[in-house]
Design an enzyme around this catalytic site. Structure first.
Site, PDB file in Angstrom:
ATOM      1  CB  SER A  46      44.000  39.321  42.851  1.00 31.09           C
ATOM      2  OG  SER A  46      43.482  39.075  41.579  1.00 31.09           O
ATOM      3  CG  ASP A 102      39.019  44.782  40.791  1.00 34.69           C
ATOM      4  OD1 ASP A 102      39.375  44.176  39.756  1.00 34.69           O
ATOM      5  OD2 ASP A 102      39.627  44.696  41.866  1.00 34.69           O
ATOM      6  CG  HIS A 145      43.127  43.790  40.104  1.00 33.75           C
ATOM      7  ND1 HIS A 145      41.957  43.239  40.576  1.00 33.75           N
ATOM      8  CD2 HIS A 145      44.055  42.793  40.124  1.00 33.75           C
ATOM      9  CE1 HIS A 145      42.162  41.963  40.862  1.00 33.75           C
ATOM     10  NE2 HIS A 145      43.419  41.675  40.602  1.00 33.75           N
TER      11      HIS A 145
END
Length: 516
Positions: A237, A455, A485
């Site tokens: 991320s 995502d 995610h």
């Protein structure tokens, strides 16, 4: 107010089990130039060149005193903790230092490769608390790597910042972050101003030295202190943005870098908000299809529910009220992982019947609020770091002009994310330093990026853009046609085996490989 956190799926899954000055000159309202690309600042965030930021031998040669981790939530004896000193101000590397908290578990097998450094995103996520919980996911890597993570500067045990007390945080939950009246707008912006003042009071001099560039320099010092000739890194991320910035600053030091759930480095703060509106709406559509609903009709039903909650918050079993902001936050959390979809169904059904308890519980998990009413500081650190990074500061007038665009993309999340661009760094005490991060890394070893087509928080399109920005023969893209995610450890043997082969054997897959 909590931004949709750019955070790893493991953190979101854990929460489900236990319960993201003015704009830069010469650009348009969205901070983009005439060619449509977001502009970059001319210099890195600290204003110091790489050469000028060389740390002294007293720092590169420091010996870490690894010992048992302390505290009520300390991991078992497989893990050790230590503190590393790093310059407060990287433009003055021989000046004042701050302490960074580290955690590690040494390689379990033979033929050790070195250290594998993890960042789980946020920004603001604690690596010290997250890595031990994530270790089972990367058990194959643990055989040949020391697993290492840390709390970046301004986070957790590394000079962590708390901008408000628990009572103030709970009181602020009544602030409408999608204001409909002048009075609500005034309250929304006043709350943002007060939050910034609280951060400045708590962080002091550190407030201007928690940028992504500062942390990337900390990483290279960490590499040297750990005794590694190359940086082996697993970024998830926001950790992918950090990894890209590291590769730009230190391309010759790159070893094996994995970037999973990739942030779009070409997007400025408004661009990120638009990306997330598309990503979360895409995930919501996929969720609705999985329940047999038409996505458009299902979205409209949820949007209508949120409108009703905006007018009259729902009661909950705790005695607190579920506001529209808390309801949106509660809907967001289960979309981080497909395993959370049944929880979302139950919470929405309860809310339709007039009970906001389940959505409030999800929102509390996302906002790091425990049963006693104590809040964590992840969102505080996230805001301090991202507002130092981001130079763009949209005004309310600029934001209003684009609200229609946000709401067309997502009737559920668009208004929240649109208003967030105006409020997140409103009246921030420290100027932002760039519009988009520089991640070009000519001369670097190949870097493997993993993009997930489903995502919600870091939409898939950003992975290809990161690969392009890293440069030819550097960015290598692996695509997973999945949900949630992040991709590694999410159920794809194809993804896991490809990543393992890269990290353990140095096998670089063909750019564009697809795992379905």
């Amino acid at each position: 107010m909590a931004r949709f956190v750019r955070w790893t799926a493991i953190a979101a899954a854990a929460l489900l089990v236990t319960g993201c000055g003015g704009g830069s000159s010469g650009t348009g309202d969205d901070g983009r130039g005439a060619d449509g690309r977001a502009s970059r600042s001319a210099s890195p965030s600290t204003g110091a060149s790489v050469d000028a930021a060389v740390p002294p031998a007293s720092l590169t040669g420091q010996k870490l005193d690894w010992g048992r981790c302390e505290g009520p939530d300390a991991p078992d004896d497989d893990w050790q903790c230590a503190t590393m000193k790093t310059p407060l101000d990287w433009s003055r590397p021989r000046g004042r230092t701050i302490d960074l908290a580290l955690v590690r578990s040494t390689a379990r097998g033979g033929d050790r490769i070195g250290s594998l450094l993890f960042n789980f995103g946020g920004p603001g996520g604690s690596g010290v608390s997250t890595l031990p919980a994530y270790a089972s996911t990367v058990s194959s890597l643990h055989q040949r790597y020391d697993l290492v993570s840390w709390d970046p500067r301004g986070v957790g045990d590394s000079e962590g910042v708390r901008c408000r007390g628990d009572k103030e945080i709970q009181a602020a939950e009544s602030v409408d972050v999608t204001p409909d009246t002048p009075a609500e707008e005034t309250a929304y912006l006043a709350d943002a101003t007060e939050f910034g003042k609280g951060c400045q009071k708590a962080a002091g001099e550190l407030m201007a030295h928690v940028s992504t560039t500062d942390t990337a320099r900390d990483m290279d010092l960490m590499r040297q202190v750990l005794g590694d000739s190359r940086m082996h890194y697993f970024g998830i991320s926001y950790g992918t943005e950090l990894g890209g910035v590291y590769a730009h600053l230190f391309p010759k030091n790159v070893g094996r870098l994995i970037l999973d759930a990739v942030v779009d480095p070409t997007a400025d703060s408004v661009g990120h908000a638009l990306n997330q509106a598309r990503g979360f709406q895409r995930a919501l559509d996929n969720y609705l299809r999985s329940t047999g609903q038409d996505p458009r009709a299902g979205t409209r039903k949820i949007a209508d529910l949120l409108d009703r909650i905006d007018s009259e918050p729902l009661p909950t079993s705790s005695g607190r009220k579920l506001t529209q902001t808390l309801a949106i936050t509660g809907i967001v959390l289960p979309l981080y992982s497909e395993s959370g979809w049944p929880t979302l169904t139950s919470a929405l059904e309860a809310a339709e019947e007039g009970d906001g308890s389940e959505l409030l519980s999800l929102a509390d998990g996302y906002n790091d609020r425990d049963a006693s009413g104590h809040y964590g500081t992840t969102t505080h650190s996230q805001r301090v770091i991202s507002c130092l990074d981001q130079r763009q500061r949209p005004t309310v007038e600029q934001t209003k002009k684009r609200l229609g665009e946000f709401e067309r993309i997502s009737p559920v999340f668009g208004s929240f994310l649109g208003w967030d661009t105006a409020g997140w760094c409103h009246d921030w005490p420290v100027a932002g330093q760039f519009d988009t991060p520089e991640v070009s890394a000519a001369g670097s070893a190949p870097i493997l990026l993993v993009g997930n087509t489903g995502d919600p928080a870091t939409p898939y399109e950003g992975a290809r853009r990161m690969a392009d920005e890293l440069g030819e023969d550097v960015g290598v893209l692996l695509t997973w046609k999945g949900e949630g995610h992040g991709a590694y450890g999410s159920g794809s043997d194809c993804v896991d085996s490809t990543v393992d082969a890269y990290l353990l054997k140095g096998t670089v897959p063909e750019d564009g490989k697809v795992c379905s």
